[in-house]
Design an enzyme around this catalytic site. Sequence first.
Site, PDB file in Angstrom:
ATOM      1  N   MET A  69      31.009  57.315  -1.093  1.00 45.23           N
ATOM      2  CA  MET A  69      31.914  57.875  -0.078  1.00 45.23           C
ATOM      3  C   MET A  69      31.114  58.520   1.048  1.00 45.23           C
ATOM      4  SD  MET A  69      34.690  59.511  -2.712  1.00 45.23           S
ATOM      5  CE  MET A  69      33.477  60.284  -3.767  1.00 45.23           C
ATOM      6  N   LYS A  88      45.258  53.322  -1.745  1.00 47.57           N
ATOM      7  CA  LYS A  88      45.536  53.365  -0.325  1.00 47.57           C
ATOM      8  C   LYS A  88      45.698  51.942   0.186  1.00 47.57           C
ATOM      9  CE  LYS A  88      42.298  55.968   1.237  1.00 47.57           C
ATOM     10  NZ  LYS A  88      41.289  56.741   1.868  1.00 47.57           N
ATOM     11  N   ASP A 104      44.061  50.905  -8.820  1.00 50.43           N
ATOM     12  CA  ASP A 104      43.605  51.405  -7.526  1.00 50.43           C
ATOM     13  C   ASP A 104      43.227  50.270  -6.592  1.00 50.43           C
ATOM     14  OD1 ASP A 104      43.881  54.030  -8.113  1.00 50.43           O
ATOM     15  OD2 ASP A 104      41.836  54.294  -8.847  1.00 50.43           O
TER      16      ASP A 104
END
Length: 511
Positions: free
Chosen positions: A177, A62, A40
């Site tokens: 987050m 991402k 990741d």
Amino acid sequence: MAHASSKPLVYLVGAGPGDPGLLTLKGRDAIACADAVVYDRLVSPRTLDHARPDAVRIYVGKGPRSHAMPQEEINGLLVRLAREGNVVARVKGGDPFVFGRGGEEAEELRAAGIPYEVVPGVTSAVAAPAYAGIPVTHRGTASSFTVITGHGRAGKEEPAVPWDQAARLGGTLVFLMGMERLPEIAEGLMGAGMDGATPAAVVRLGTWPEQRTVEGTLDGIADAVRDAGVENPAVVVVGQVAALRPRIQWIERKPLFGRRVVVTRARRQASRLTRALEARGAQVTEFPVIEIAPPSSSEPLARAARSVEAYQWVVFTSANGVEAFFEALDGAGRDARALADAEVAAIGPATAAALARHGITRVGMGREYCGEGLAEELAKSVRPGQRVLVARAQESRDVLPRMLEAAGAHVDDVAAYRTIAVGEGAPDLAAELRAGRVDAVTFTSSSTVTNLLACLGGDTALLRDAALCSIGPVTTKTLRDAGLEPAVQADEYTIEGLVDAICSLWKGGSR
Ligand code: SAH
């Protein structure tokens, strides 16, 4: 069939929050044995260095311009890789089961009949506050901590945990987050009765060299974060423990905290300097510019090793020269006793240490650890007519042999090894330099200067904004000859001296 055995095919590995040292031993072993590594975004490249060179590396996070691979695709990928017989390390930031979707991957693997193991990791929920000097529990201050996602429940506006419940817990609240919805989080908690004066802190990229912390109180933290321009990934800590930070803070106090230093050295020699800089908080990028290779012709060294008794003096100028000479000596079927009657001289403590490893401990050593300093001392000791063997790099300068000859000695200047430029990754380094993302570059020898410049295509302008750090006068001269001015030169011409000099650059000044 491979997957019918109980041998795990997929390891769900927590890589820890960023600092590569926070990977567990078991995690390292899993990565090292994998045929494929699926990783990741928040996994340090240094963590992936544990993978075999031939392992397949698959990035599923991402990117600045790309979306993360959808979870179903990642699940499918893990199953496919395992079915093809690969041992897979699925490496995730922090802990795989703390907001890491590791549980979903495990379910999918179980459904596909693929054996797996979970290797827990150090979660950012605890480690990022710890690296900011905030203990998530503290005797008398907080007797619980709750880790909450900042995302709304199932993508809705409702909080993941109802505000009144969270506000009533009394312990530490840690939001992951939570950056996008920080104002809502703060308001939600205050609306549910939590005191706006409750200490709060936001730690961005905790345990990474870029770690940044914003402190405040619940009613002001969202504004403080916005003013500081701090973005994801960050943890939000709310609770009395956040006020302990001024007392407990530690890593941000290191002299090189947050400084990005490029270490240019021979491929296999960088680690000591790197470790010393990292211990002082620096973010180090190793850029091997040189590699030690045999000289163009090995015969002169071999001959010198066979007939070393012919010399009254044997002079070494580097640890590499010592190693090459003793290899040649060994090749001639001989050992350190061949030097029994010679005077042995060494430039610098590292050279002397290399000799000591071969049992030669009584050496003459220049106080100034550079060619001229030693040459002057030697020239005083060497008597006219004596024979001197100098075993050193093929591309060395002539100063030392010339001075000894001027003193009347017969000098055999023998190439013991050669340094050759490597410099893979030069475009990356050039890009970092251009973007101003390098605070300092270290130079531990003249050849690191010449070879770095060669790697950069001679473009000295790239080095304009970085502090150039020189180990001593010879290296400094090479820098100046190339039109570059060092920001600092070591007082003592050793690795330790260089590290001290680099620290002195930023003494007192914080970022
Ligand atoms: N499994 C991870 C969490 C993944 S969710 C763990 O256990 O740490 C991603 C969130 O984790 C980010 O939005 C951020 O809130 C947090 N995070 C991950 N690494 C972080 C770090 N180094 N510093 C601060 N927050 C981090």
